[in-house]
Design a protein around this motif. Structure first.
Motif, PDB file in Angstrom:
ATOM      1  N   ALA A 110      23.064  34.530  49.422  1.00 40.52           N
ATOM      2  CA  ALA A 110      21.973  34.638  50.309  1.00 40.52           C
ATOM      3  C   ALA A 110      21.478  35.933  50.897  1.00 40.52           C
ATOM      4  N   ASN A 111      20.212  36.186  51.466  1.00 40.27           N
ATOM      5  CA  ASN A 111      19.834  37.389  51.596  1.00 40.27           C
ATOM      6  C   ASN A 111      20.431  38.148  52.886  1.00 40.27           C
ATOM      7  N   ALA A 112      20.890  39.425  52.424  1.00 38.22           N
ATOM      8  CA  ALA A 112      22.015  40.250  53.508  1.00 38.22           C
ATOM      9  C   ALA A 112      21.194  41.297  53.958  1.00 38.22           C
ATOM     10  N   GLY A 113      19.822  41.560  53.327  1.00 36.11           N
ATOM     11  CA  GLY A 113      19.009  42.880  53.565  1.00 36.11           C
ATOM     12  C   GLY A 113      19.608  44.079  52.533  1.00 36.11           C
ATOM     13  N   GLN A 114      18.360  44.837  52.708  1.00 32.59           N
ATOM     14  CA  GLN A 114      18.225  45.817  51.649  1.00 32.59           C
ATOM     15  C   GLN A 114      19.582  46.664  51.740  1.00 32.59           C
ATOM     16  N   HIS A 115      19.919  47.017  53.036  1.00 26.99           N
ATOM     17  CA  HIS A 115      21.271  48.081  52.945  1.00 26.99           C
ATOM     18  C   HIS A 115      22.709  47.499  52.782  1.00 26.99           C
ATOM     19  N   MET A 116      22.634  46.415  53.033  1.00 23.86           N
ATOM     20  CA  MET A 116      24.023  45.501  52.708  1.00 23.86           C
ATOM     21  C   MET A 116      23.797  45.397  51.099  1.00 23.86           C
ATOM     22  N   ALA A 117      22.643  45.146  50.407  1.00 23.62           N
ATOM     23  CA  ALA A 117      22.755  45.116  48.979  1.00 23.62           C
ATOM     24  C   ALA A 117      23.235  46.327  48.151  1.00 23.62           C
ATOM     25  N   ILE A 118      22.653  47.445  49.121  1.00 22.46           N
ATOM     26  CA  ILE A 118      23.073  48.780  48.479  1.00 22.46           C
ATOM     27  C   ILE A 118      24.643  49.031  48.788  1.00 22.46           C
ATOM     28  N   MET A 119      25.148  48.686  50.054  1.00 24.94           N
ATOM     29  CA  MET A 119      26.344  48.689  50.447  1.00 24.94           C
ATOM     30  C   MET A 119      27.512  47.763  49.138  1.00 24.94           C
ATOM     31  N   ALA A 120      27.108  46.730  48.805  1.00 32.58           N
ATOM     32  CA  ALA A 120      27.532  46.045  47.782  1.00 32.58           C
ATOM     33  C   ALA A 120      27.782  46.628  46.501  1.00 32.58           C
ATOM     34  N   GLY A 121      26.578  47.297  46.229  1.00 36.80           N
ATOM     35  CA  GLY A 121      26.487  48.149  44.964  1.00 36.80           C
ATOM     36  C   GLY A 121      27.254  49.219  45.101  1.00 36.80           C
ATOM     37  N   PHE A 122      27.479  49.950  46.295  1.00 41.73           N
ATOM     38  CA  PHE A 122      28.386  51.178  46.464  1.00 41.73           C
ATOM     39  C   PHE A 122      29.797  50.785  46.134  1.00 41.73           C
ATOM     40  N   GLU A 123      30.193  49.439  46.734  1.00 42.56           N
ATOM     41  CA  GLU A 123      31.598  49.167  46.572  1.00 42.56           C
ATOM     42  C   GLU A 123      31.926  48.938  45.044  1.00 42.56           C
ATOM     43  N   HIS A 124      30.872  48.428  44.338  1.00 38.07           N
ATOM     44  CA  HIS A 124      31.299  48.122  43.091  1.00 38.07           C
ATOM     45  C   HIS A 124      31.063  49.249  41.978  1.00 38.07           C
ATOM     46  N   CYS A 125      30.682  50.443  42.403  1.00 43.66           N
ATOM     47  CA  CYS A 125      29.894  51.638  41.319  1.00 43.66           C
ATOM     48  C   CYS A 125      31.232  52.269  41.039  1.00 43.66           C
ATOM     49  N   GLN A 126      31.137  52.894  39.962  1.00 46.91           N
ATOM     50  CA  GLN A 126      32.201  53.795  39.561  1.00 46.91           C
ATOM     51  C   GLN A 126      31.728  55.261  39.356  1.00 46.91           C
ATOM     52  N   GLY A 127      30.403  55.504  39.355  1.00 48.29           N
ATOM     53  CA  GLY A 127      30.116  56.821  38.965  1.00 48.29           C
ATOM     54  C   GLY A 127      30.580  57.864  39.859  1.00 48.29           C
ATOM     55  N   SER A 149      25.590  46.463  60.313  1.00 47.32           N
ATOM     56  CA  SER A 149      24.006  46.866  60.188  1.00 47.32           C
ATOM     57  C   SER A 149      23.777  48.089  60.374  1.00 47.32           C
ATOM     58  N   THR A 150      23.368  48.707  59.118  1.00 49.58           N
ATOM     59  CA  THR A 150      23.329  50.176  58.975  1.00 49.58           C
ATOM     60  C   THR A 150      22.173  50.479  58.214  1.00 49.58           C
ATOM     61  N   ARG A 203      29.712  40.730  55.839  1.00 52.42           N
ATOM     62  CA  ARG A 203      28.542  41.527  55.704  1.00 52.42           C
ATOM     63  C   ARG A 203      27.669  40.756  54.661  1.00 52.42           C
ATOM     64  N   TYR A 204      28.266  40.377  53.466  1.00 52.90           N
ATOM     65  CA  TYR A 204      27.444  39.632  52.576  1.00 52.90           C
ATOM     66  C   TYR A 204      28.169  38.666  51.699  1.00 52.90           C
ATOM     67  N   LEU A 205      27.716  37.561  50.995  1.00 53.14           N
ATOM     68  CA  LEU A 205      28.584  36.763  50.098  1.00 53.14           C
ATOM     69  C   LEU A 205      28.153  36.893  48.902  1.00 53.14           C
ATOM     70  N   VAL A 206      29.069  37.191  48.096  1.00 55.05           N
ATOM     71  CA  VAL A 206      28.745  37.512  46.484  1.00 55.05           C
ATOM     72  C   VAL A 206      28.862  36.133  45.919  1.00 55.05           C
ATOM     73  N   GLU A 207      27.901  35.534  45.266  1.00 58.13           N
ATOM     74  CA  GLU A 207      28.077  34.543  44.355  1.00 58.13           C
ATOM     75  C   GLU A 207      28.520  34.537  42.810  1.00 58.13           C
ATOM     76  N   ALA A 208      27.996  35.565  42.423  1.00 58.78           N
ATOM     77  CA  ALA A 208      28.386  36.060  40.915  1.00 58.78           C
ATOM     78  C   ALA A 208      28.523  37.663  40.830  1.00 58.78           C
ATOM     79  N   ILE A 209      29.258  38.018  39.875  1.00 62.29           N
ATOM     80  CA  ILE A 209      29.236  39.505  39.371  1.00 62.29           C
ATOM     81  C   ILE A 209      29.253  39.382  37.710  1.00 62.29           C
ATOM     82  N   LEU A 210      28.144  39.843  37.291  1.00 65.08           N
ATOM     83  CA  LEU A 210      28.190  39.935  35.798  1.00 65.08           C
ATOM     84  C   LEU A 210      28.520  41.694  35.263  1.00 65.08           C
ATOM     85  N   GLU A 211      29.721  41.399  34.721  1.00 66.84           N
ATOM     86  CA  GLU A 211      29.998  42.726  34.119  1.00 66.84           C
ATOM     87  C   GLU A 211      31.163  42.574  32.976  1.00 66.84           C
TER      88      GLU A 211
END
Ligand code: UDP
Ligand code: MG
Length: 316
Positions: A76-93, A181-182, A305-313
């Motif tokens: 579901a829609n969680a907002g731009q900043h929560m989307a980035i938050m999820a990206g941060f939690e999964h990134c490795q760089g 919310s941040t 904060r957000y619900l993940v439906e699927a992760i493709l990797e």
């Protein structure tokens, strides 16, 4: 996928019209960057519960470039900043760059941020050289920027701009925050020890509609002030003290007048004006308190904060 040097995090919400153009420019830009620097990269798209074909398009793109692409699909829609938050939690760089999906930040500018990071900064923001937004919007955001900077002590010249690079340590600090919310750039700024800014090009939205209105611009600034500072509350209590002193003085004045000149019945509308002004102040104060209480309420509910439906990797 071995640990990449560079992670690009891109939130996507109803961007079906622009994604193809984004891919066509982003991948070549990063491929060129990685050959010239000899560094690997990954791109993490976070679909923020789009209601158009964005998720399907991201799935296709993942099939095209599974070596460097990861896709997180929100339920579901969680907002731009929560989307980035999820990206941060999964990134490795080691260096993490955020970017809008609408091509307002040219992907060719990422190299500029990386170069600045290499000079030893742990947070590099960017300032858009020539804003393509309307004159009023530019002016409005400038004025609010100044007020916000005064209140929060967070120095972000161009806050509407998400093209920014963060070091691993800053992203780790952000990941340890449990805020519901941040505003990521401001949060990062509070953790950065050596922030810097560079000037980048800026373009008109490639396709689709902006998800932000003037109302949400005001909302965002208000959120920033109440989310990162107690100064609004403190100012309000100072104002309360001033008003009390003022009314005490008025009271004394009226008593003296009464003793010298006798009773009076005029000045009814002055009284109204005074009363309405004070009622207005009181309502503003209640609203301000409500902002803080609302934040506390959101926080204590402890909802995900957000619900993940699927992760493709690609599995390692
Ligand atoms: N976005 C998102 N979730 C939302 C709203 C926006 O992930 O609820 C994404 C959007 O797809 C884009 C970025 O956040 O990549 C910035 O949004 P937009 O371009 O609408 O904002 P603006 O540039 O007008 O500030
Ligand atoms: Mg945009």
């Amino acid at each position: 996928m071995s640990r990449p040097m560079l992670s690009i995090v891109i939130p996507v919400y109803n961007e079906e019209a622009g994604l193809a153009t984004l891919f066509a420019r982003l991948y070549p830009a990063l491929d060129a960057l990685s050959t010239s620097l000899g560094e690997s990269y990954e791109i993490i798209f976070v679909n923020d519960g789009s209601r158009d074909r964005s998720a399907a398009i991201l799935r296709e793109q993942y099939q095209q470039r599974p070596d460097v692409t990861r896709v997180i699909l929100f339920a579901a829609n969680a907002g731009q900043h929560m989307a980035i938050m999820a990206g941060f939690e999964h990134c490795q760089g080691e260096i993490i760059v955020t970017l809008d999906a609408d091509l307002q930040n040219p992907p060719e500018e990422i190299g500029k941020l990386i170069a600045k990071m290499r000079e030893g900064h742990d947070y590099v923001g960017s300032i858009r050289r020539k804003r393509q937004d309307s004159l009023f919007r530019t002016w409005a955001s400038k004025a609010m920027n100044r007020l916000r900077e005064k209140i929060t002590r967070i120095k972000i010249t161009d806050q509407g701009n998400m093209l920014r690079a963060y070091s691993r340590s800053v992203v780790d600090a952000i990941n340890s925050c449990k805020e519901v919310s941040t505003f990521i750039p401001a949060l990062a700024y509070t953790f950065a020890r050596n922030p810097a800014e560079v000037i980048v090009e800026h373009e008109e939205r490639a396709a689709g509609e902006s998800n932000y209105t003037l109302y949400s611009l005001i909302r965002l600034n208000f959120d920033l002030m109440t989310g990162f500072s107690l100064v609004p509350l403190q100012w309000f209590s100072m104002l309360g003290i001033l008003v009390s002193f003022g009314s005490a003085a008025l009271f004394v004045l009226l008593i003296i007048r009464r003793l010298i000149l006798g009773p009076e019945a005029e000045g009814l509308f002055t009284l109204f004006a005074l009363a309405f002004f004070l009622i207005g102040l009181a309502l503003f104060g209640i609203g301000l308190l409500g902002e803080y209480i609302g934040r506390i309420y959101q926080q204590v509910r402890h909802r995900p904060r957000y619900l993940v439906e699927a992760i493709l990797e690609k599995k390692e």
